[in-house]
Motif scaffolding. Structure first.
Motif, PDB file in Angstrom:
ATOM      1  N   ALA A 183      13.598 -80.244  67.135  1.00  0.00           N
ATOM      2  CA  ALA A 183      13.635 -81.648  67.533  1.00  0.00           C
ATOM      3  C   ALA A 183      14.451 -82.480  66.548  1.00  0.00           C
ATOM      4  O   ALA A 183      15.256 -83.330  66.952  1.00  0.00           O
ATOM      5  CB  ALA A 183      12.211 -82.192  67.643  1.00  0.00           C
ATOM      6  N   SER A 184      14.272 -82.230  65.258  1.00  0.00           N
ATOM      7  CA  SER A 184      14.989 -83.005  64.243  1.00  0.00           C
ATOM      8  C   SER A 184      16.488 -82.736  64.281  1.00  0.00           C
ATOM      9  O   SER A 184      17.301 -83.671  64.274  1.00  0.00           O
ATOM     10  CB  SER A 184      14.435 -82.676  62.853  1.00  0.00           C
ATOM     11  OG  SER A 184      13.077 -83.026  62.756  1.00  0.00           O
ATOM     12  N   LEU A 185      16.857 -81.476  64.332  1.00  0.00           N
ATOM     13  CA  LEU A 185      18.281 -81.124  64.373  1.00  0.00           C
ATOM     14  C   LEU A 185      18.941 -81.678  65.627  1.00  0.00           C
ATOM     15  O   LEU A 185      20.062 -82.199  65.578  1.00  0.00           O
ATOM     16  CB  LEU A 185      18.440 -79.600  64.314  1.00  0.00           C
ATOM     17  CG  LEU A 185      18.089 -78.927  62.993  1.00  0.00           C
ATOM     18  CD1 LEU A 185      18.252 -77.415  63.104  1.00  0.00           C
ATOM     19  CD2 LEU A 185      18.947 -79.462  61.857  1.00  0.00           C
ATOM     20  N   GLY A 186      18.255 -81.563  66.759  1.00  0.00           N
ATOM     21  CA  GLY A 186      18.819 -82.065  68.006  1.00  0.00           C
ATOM     22  C   GLY A 186      19.041 -83.568  67.967  1.00  0.00           C
ATOM     23  O   GLY A 186      20.092 -84.070  68.403  1.00  0.00           O
ATOM     24  N   PHE A 187      18.077 -84.299  67.406  1.00  0.00           N
ATOM     25  CA  PHE A 187      18.205 -85.750  67.390  1.00  0.00           C
ATOM     26  C   PHE A 187      19.297 -86.198  66.424  1.00  0.00           C
ATOM     27  O   PHE A 187      20.088 -87.102  66.742  1.00  0.00           O
ATOM     28  CB  PHE A 187      16.863 -86.377  67.008  1.00  0.00           C
ATOM     29  CG  PHE A 187      16.808 -87.856  67.262  1.00  0.00           C
ATOM     30  CD1 PHE A 187      16.800 -88.354  68.548  1.00  0.00           C
ATOM     31  CD2 PHE A 187      16.767 -88.749  66.200  1.00  0.00           C
ATOM     32  CE1 PHE A 187      16.751 -89.720  68.789  1.00  0.00           C
ATOM     33  CE2 PHE A 187      16.714 -90.108  66.429  1.00  0.00           C
ATOM     34  CZ  PHE A 187      16.704 -90.597  67.730  1.00  0.00           C
ATOM     35  N   PHE A 190      17.911 -81.198  73.959  1.00  0.00           N
ATOM     36  CA  PHE A 190      17.328 -80.132  73.144  1.00  0.00           C
ATOM     37  C   PHE A 190      16.210 -80.688  72.263  1.00  0.00           C
ATOM     38  O   PHE A 190      15.180 -80.039  72.050  1.00  0.00           O
ATOM     39  CB  PHE A 190      18.418 -79.492  72.288  1.00  0.00           C
ATOM     40  CG  PHE A 190      17.960 -78.316  71.479  1.00  0.00           C
ATOM     41  CD1 PHE A 190      17.709 -77.097  72.081  1.00  0.00           C
ATOM     42  CD2 PHE A 190      17.789 -78.422  70.104  1.00  0.00           C
ATOM     43  CE1 PHE A 190      17.294 -76.006  71.336  1.00  0.00           C
ATOM     44  CE2 PHE A 190      17.373 -77.349  69.353  1.00  0.00           C
ATOM     45  CZ  PHE A 190      17.130 -76.125  69.978  1.00  0.00           C
ATOM     46  N   CYS A 191      16.399 -81.914  71.776  1.00  0.00           N
ATOM     47  CA  CYS A 191      15.369 -82.574  70.969  1.00  0.00           C
ATOM     48  C   CYS A 191      14.092 -82.759  71.776  1.00  0.00           C
ATOM     49  O   CYS A 191      12.986 -82.560  71.255  1.00  0.00           O
ATOM     50  CB  CYS A 191      15.892 -83.912  70.470  1.00  0.00           C
ATOM     51  SG  CYS A 191      14.639 -84.966  69.694  1.00  0.00           S
ATOM     52  N   SER A 192      14.212 -83.149  73.041  1.00  0.00           N
ATOM     53  CA  SER A 192      13.025 -83.366  73.870  1.00  0.00           C
ATOM     54  C   SER A 192      12.244 -82.074  74.066  1.00  0.00           C
ATOM     55  O   SER A 192      11.008 -82.080  74.072  1.00  0.00           O
ATOM     56  CB  SER A 192      13.431 -83.957  75.229  1.00  0.00           C
ATOM     57  OG  SER A 192      14.128 -83.008  76.017  1.00  0.00           O
TER      58      SER A 192
END
Length: 246
Positions: free
Chosen positions: A11-15, A93-95
């Motif tokens: 989630a962190s990397l995606g955001f 991807f974050c979601s």
């Protein structure tokens, strides 16, 4: 616990990648799809009921998703269609990562999930060191950057995540992710105030459709849960091995 750490990492990397390659509004709105992902996963693995209104909510969210994906993005930091598309995919991807984290916590509500935080941060630290060295940057940043990183990571993220973990003991996954959607509204607003980044009308409309779907889903899930808890005993459903008929 490992799955929870990896979910937070995803989630962190995606955001972060989404913020660097599309507008803040697009990144926040794509990440706000997590309630629908969480509802689907909870239905499959936790056998949690999905209300009928969820289907209408998914239609609204799908329409909003199309608006975000194919409408103009506005002032993208990455510039160009390809970076914007990559940023949108990263937001989606974050979601998924955040939804999986919620499901992990709901799978064992009596467990203290705080060890997922050092696990997540350890993986993130190693990964970031590799990336930093590979692009030729120094591992020790300026003190201003270090101070911001400590405040963000040690205060905002840790305190917020610990409070979120505590809430999972009593709040169901859909309502939990809906409460977290305050961020979706705050992100584009604060970025507009600080950096004058204005989202396109298509992004605003798409985001409103997604948020409407999120609220509708939460209301439907809550009503279905209340109906099941009140109608069941009145109809004589078995409770604790005894029939509670009228």
């Amino acid at each position: 616990m490992i799955a929870a750490s990896v979910s937070l990492l995803s989630a962190s990397l995606g955001f972060v990648y989404a913020l660097k390659n599309t507008t803040a509004a697009n990144a926040a709105f794509f990440a706000s799809l997590s309630p629908f992902v969480a509802a689907g996963i909870a239905f499959v693995f936790l056998r949690e009921h999905i209300a009928r209104t969820t289907y209408l909510a998914m239609v609204l969210a799908g329409a909003g998703l199309v608006m975000l994906a194919y409408g103009p993005a506005g002032g993208s930091q990455g510039g160009g269609l390809a970076p914007t598309l990559r940023g949108n995919v990263a937001g989606l991807f974050c979601s998924f990562g955040f939804a999986m984290y919620v499901i992990c916590l709901r799978s064992r509500t009596s467990v203290d999930w705080s060890p997922a935080m050092p696990g997540y941060s350890s993986i993130m630290a190693v990964l970031c060191m590799v990336v930093t060295i590979s692009v030729g940057n120094e591992l020790v940043p300026p003190w201003q950057d270090l101070a911001l990183a400590v405040f963000h990571g040690a205060v905002l993220i840790v305190v917020g995540t610990l409070m979120f973990n505590r809430a999972t003991r009593t709040v169901p996954p859909v309502a939990l992710t809906v409460l977290a959607q305050v961020e979706t509204i705050a992100v584009p607003l604060l970025v507009w105030i600080a950096f004058r980044e204005v989202p396109s009308p298509a992004a605003v409309l798409g985001g409103l459709l997604i948020l409407t779907g999120v609220v509708l889903q939460a209301v439907g899930q809550t009503r279905a849960r209340i109906s099941a808890s009140t109608v069941g005993p009145r109809l004589g459903w078995s409770v604790g091995g005894r029939s509670r008929s009228k």
